[in-house]
Design a protein around this motif. Structure first.
Motif, PDB file in Angstrom:
ATOM      1  N   ALA A  98     -36.050  57.102  73.493  1.00  0.00           N
ATOM      2  CA  ALA A  98     -37.076  57.464  74.469  1.00  0.00           C
ATOM      3  C   ALA A  98     -38.149  56.383  74.556  1.00  0.00           C
ATOM      4  N   SER A  99     -38.761  56.269  75.729  1.00  0.00           N
ATOM      5  CA  SER A  99     -39.845  55.305  75.927  1.00  0.00           C
ATOM      6  C   SER A  99     -40.787  55.814  77.008  1.00  0.00           C
ATOM      7  N   ARG A 100     -42.080  55.705  76.735  1.00  0.00           N
ATOM      8  CA  ARG A 100     -43.074  56.089  77.731  1.00  0.00           C
ATOM      9  C   ARG A 100     -43.367  54.959  78.717  1.00  0.00           C
ATOM     10  N   SER A 101     -43.024  53.734  78.339  1.00  0.00           N
ATOM     11  CA  SER A 101     -43.414  52.578  79.156  1.00  0.00           C
ATOM     12  C   SER A 101     -42.256  51.913  79.889  1.00  0.00           C
ATOM     13  N   GLY A 105     -32.771  53.752  81.653  1.00  0.00           N
ATOM     14  CA  GLY A 105     -31.689  52.847  82.005  1.00  0.00           C
ATOM     15  C   GLY A 105     -32.030  51.376  81.898  1.00  0.00           C
ATOM     16  N   PHE A 106     -33.244  51.054  81.431  1.00  0.00           N
ATOM     17  CA  PHE A 106     -33.648  49.657  81.293  1.00  0.00           C
ATOM     18  C   PHE A 106     -33.825  49.307  79.814  1.00  0.00           C
ATOM     19  N   VAL A 107     -33.701  48.015  79.512  1.00  0.00           N
ATOM     20  CA  VAL A 107     -33.702  47.549  78.124  1.00  0.00           C
ATOM     21  C   VAL A 107     -35.126  47.481  77.573  1.00  0.00           C
ATOM     22  N   ILE A 108     -35.322  48.106  76.408  1.00  0.00           N
ATOM     23  CA  ILE A 108     -36.619  48.093  75.725  1.00  0.00           C
ATOM     24  C   ILE A 108     -36.735  46.875  74.815  1.00  0.00           C
ATOM     25  N   SER A 109     -35.666  46.598  74.066  1.00  0.00           N
ATOM     26  CA  SER A 109     -35.689  45.484  73.116  1.00  0.00           C
ATOM     27  C   SER A 109     -34.266  45.023  72.852  1.00  0.00           C
ATOM     28  N   GLN A 110     -34.155  43.857  72.236  1.00  0.00           N
ATOM     29  CA  GLN A 110     -32.842  43.329  71.881  1.00  0.00           C
ATOM     30  C   GLN A 110     -32.900  42.742  70.484  1.00  0.00           C
ATOM     31  N   SER A 111     -31.762  42.775  69.810  1.00  0.00           N
ATOM     32  CA  SER A 111     -31.654  42.204  68.468  1.00  0.00           C
ATOM     33  C   SER A 111     -30.297  41.519  68.328  1.00  0.00           C
ATOM     34  N   PRO A 112     -30.296  40.215  67.987  1.00  0.00           N
ATOM     35  CA  PRO A 112     -31.417  39.315  67.717  1.00  0.00           C
ATOM     36  C   PRO A 112     -32.309  39.112  68.948  1.00  0.00           C
ATOM     37  N   VAL A 128     -31.949  50.932  74.816  1.00  0.00           N
ATOM     38  CA  VAL A 128     -32.033  51.304  76.223  1.00  0.00           C
ATOM     39  C   VAL A 128     -32.856  52.582  76.367  1.00  0.00           C
ATOM     40  N   SER A 129     -33.769  52.578  77.318  1.00  0.00           N
ATOM     41  CA  SER A 129     -34.670  53.717  77.502  1.00  0.00           C
ATOM     42  C   SER A 129     -33.959  54.917  78.120  1.00  0.00           C
ATOM     43  N   THR A 130     -34.275  56.088  77.594  1.00  0.00           N
ATOM     44  CA  THR A 130     -33.837  57.345  78.207  1.00  0.00           C
ATOM     45  C   THR A 130     -34.992  58.004  78.959  1.00  0.00           C
ATOM     46  N   GLY A 131     -36.092  57.245  79.120  1.00  0.00           N
ATOM     47  CA  GLY A 131     -37.265  57.797  79.776  1.00  0.00           C
ATOM     48  C   GLY A 131     -38.220  58.410  78.765  1.00  0.00           C
ATOM     49  N   PRO A 132     -39.257  59.092  79.234  1.00  0.00           N
ATOM     50  CA  PRO A 132     -40.239  59.686  78.321  1.00  0.00           C
ATOM     51  C   PRO A 132     -39.592  60.679  77.361  1.00  0.00           C
ATOM     52  N   LEU A 190     -45.145  69.725  72.484  1.00  0.00           N
ATOM     53  CA  LEU A 190     -45.404  68.410  71.909  1.00  0.00           C
ATOM     54  C   LEU A 190     -44.185  67.524  72.130  1.00  0.00           C
ATOM     55  N   ALA A 191     -44.424  66.249  72.441  1.00  0.00           N
ATOM     56  CA  ALA A 191     -43.325  65.295  72.591  1.00  0.00           C
ATOM     57  C   ALA A 191     -42.632  65.108  71.247  1.00  0.00           C
ATOM     58  N   VAL A 192     -41.313  65.000  71.273  1.00  0.00           N
ATOM     59  CA  VAL A 192     -40.546  65.016  70.026  1.00  0.00           C
ATOM     60  C   VAL A 192     -40.729  63.771  69.164  1.00  0.00           C
ATOM     61  N   ASP A 193     -41.367  62.726  69.684  1.00  0.00           N
ATOM     62  CA  ASP A 193     -41.599  61.551  68.841  1.00  0.00           C
ATOM     63  C   ASP A 193     -42.978  61.582  68.186  1.00  0.00           C
ATOM     64  N   GLN A 194     -43.692  62.690  68.336  1.00  0.00           N
ATOM     65  CA  GLN A 194     -45.032  62.809  67.773  1.00  0.00           C
ATOM     66  C   GLN A 194     -44.983  63.476  66.394  1.00  0.00           C
ATOM     67  N   ALA A 195     -46.133  63.480  65.714  1.00  0.00           N
ATOM     68  CA  ALA A 195     -46.202  64.016  64.353  1.00  0.00           C
ATOM     69  C   ALA A 195     -46.865  65.387  64.334  1.00  0.00           C
ATOM     70  N   VAL A 196     -46.389  66.210  63.429  1.00  0.00           N
ATOM     71  CA  VAL A 196     -47.002  67.508  63.156  1.00  0.00           C
ATOM     72  C   VAL A 196     -47.574  67.445  61.744  1.00  0.00           C
ATOM     73  N   ALA A 197     -48.855  67.774  61.613  1.00  0.00           N
ATOM     74  CA  ALA A 197     -49.499  67.781  60.298  1.00  0.00           C
ATOM     75  C   ALA A 197     -49.402  69.178  59.700  1.00  0.00           C
ATOM     76  N   ILE A 198     -49.045  69.232  58.425  1.00  0.00           N
ATOM     77  CA  ILE A 198     -48.997  70.521  57.731  1.00  0.00           C
ATOM     78  C   ILE A 198     -49.839  70.425  56.462  1.00  0.00           C
ATOM     79  N   TRP A 199     -50.512  71.523  56.141  1.00  0.00           N
ATOM     80  CA  TRP A 199     -51.337  71.609  54.939  1.00  0.00           C
ATOM     81  C   TRP A 199     -50.601  72.465  53.921  1.00  0.00           C
ATOM     82  N   LEU A 200     -50.452  71.922  52.725  1.00  0.00           N
ATOM     83  CA  LEU A 200     -49.676  72.581  51.678  1.00  0.00           C
ATOM     84  C   LEU A 200     -50.587  72.975  50.527  1.00  0.00           C
TER      85      LEU A 200
END
Length: 202
Positions: A98-101, A105-112, A128-132, A190-200
């Protein structure tokens, strides 16, 4: 990192229920989180290292002589990026993320990376981006152990931030060593790439 968010305090009784070492709560949290993320990933062996030899003819790699520096295909469509690299003599491996920017269908990064010398015939990996990222309700993990909470949140695609902090009075004895607070709360989107804080509870 596992500890108290407000100060550097010892993690031994009576501050915590047990003496916390790397093999206790940190290991349990890591196992639960990593296990949830990798539950459907088949086991595989690490690739064998490939020796490179420098000689009069230049550097040779796993598939032949090194070509010129790689062309950047970041920002190209998957079709165009694949065509450019295949025409240059490389193989292409794609993985989606996923990518917000970057549009779907477009390339986010390449390696090397672009400009790196690389053996002709080698494999270029393209992200490859799947969108937001998908937005889903956060599951409620109140009352669960750290291991179960991390596994449940990880299975939903969320990162987990664990904070060891005693529940304010009056508290609840049945929630010892369990989650007593979470942000965002259960049911909130919440977007699935975000964090959830829990108090233990300690």
């Amino acid at each position: 990192w596992v500890g108290f968010p407000d100060a550097a305090r010892t993690m031994r009784p009576p501050t915590t229920r047990i003496t916390v070492t790397g093999g206790t709560w940190p290991a349990q949290i890591w196992q639960a989180t990593a296990g949830a993320y990798l539950a459907e990933t088949p086991a595989s062996k690490f690739p064998s290292p490939v020796a490179s030899v420098t000689g009069a003819s230049g550097v040779t790699g796993p598939s032949g002589p090194t070509g010129p520096g790689l062309t950047s295909v970041v920002g190209q469509s998957t079709v165009d990026a694949t065509r450019i690299l295949v025409d240059a003599g490389y193989r292409v491996r794609l993985y989606e993320t996923a990518s917000r920017s970057v549009a779907q269908g477009f390339v986010i990064s390449q390696s090397p990376a672009a400009g790196a010398p690389f053996a002709v015939g080698g494999t270029i990996t393209l992200a490859v981006s799947t969108g937001p990222p998908l937005v889903v309700p956060v599951p409620s993990v109140l009352g669960l152990s750290a291991q179960k909470a991390a596994a449940l949140l990880g299975a939903s695609g969320f990162e987990v931030q664990i904070r060891i902090e005693a529940e304010p009075p009056p508290g609840a004895p049945e929630r010892a060593a369990s989650v007593w607070k979470q942000l965002p709360a259960g049911g909130e989107p919440l977007a699935v790439d975000q964090a959830v804080a829990i108090w233990l509870n300690p």
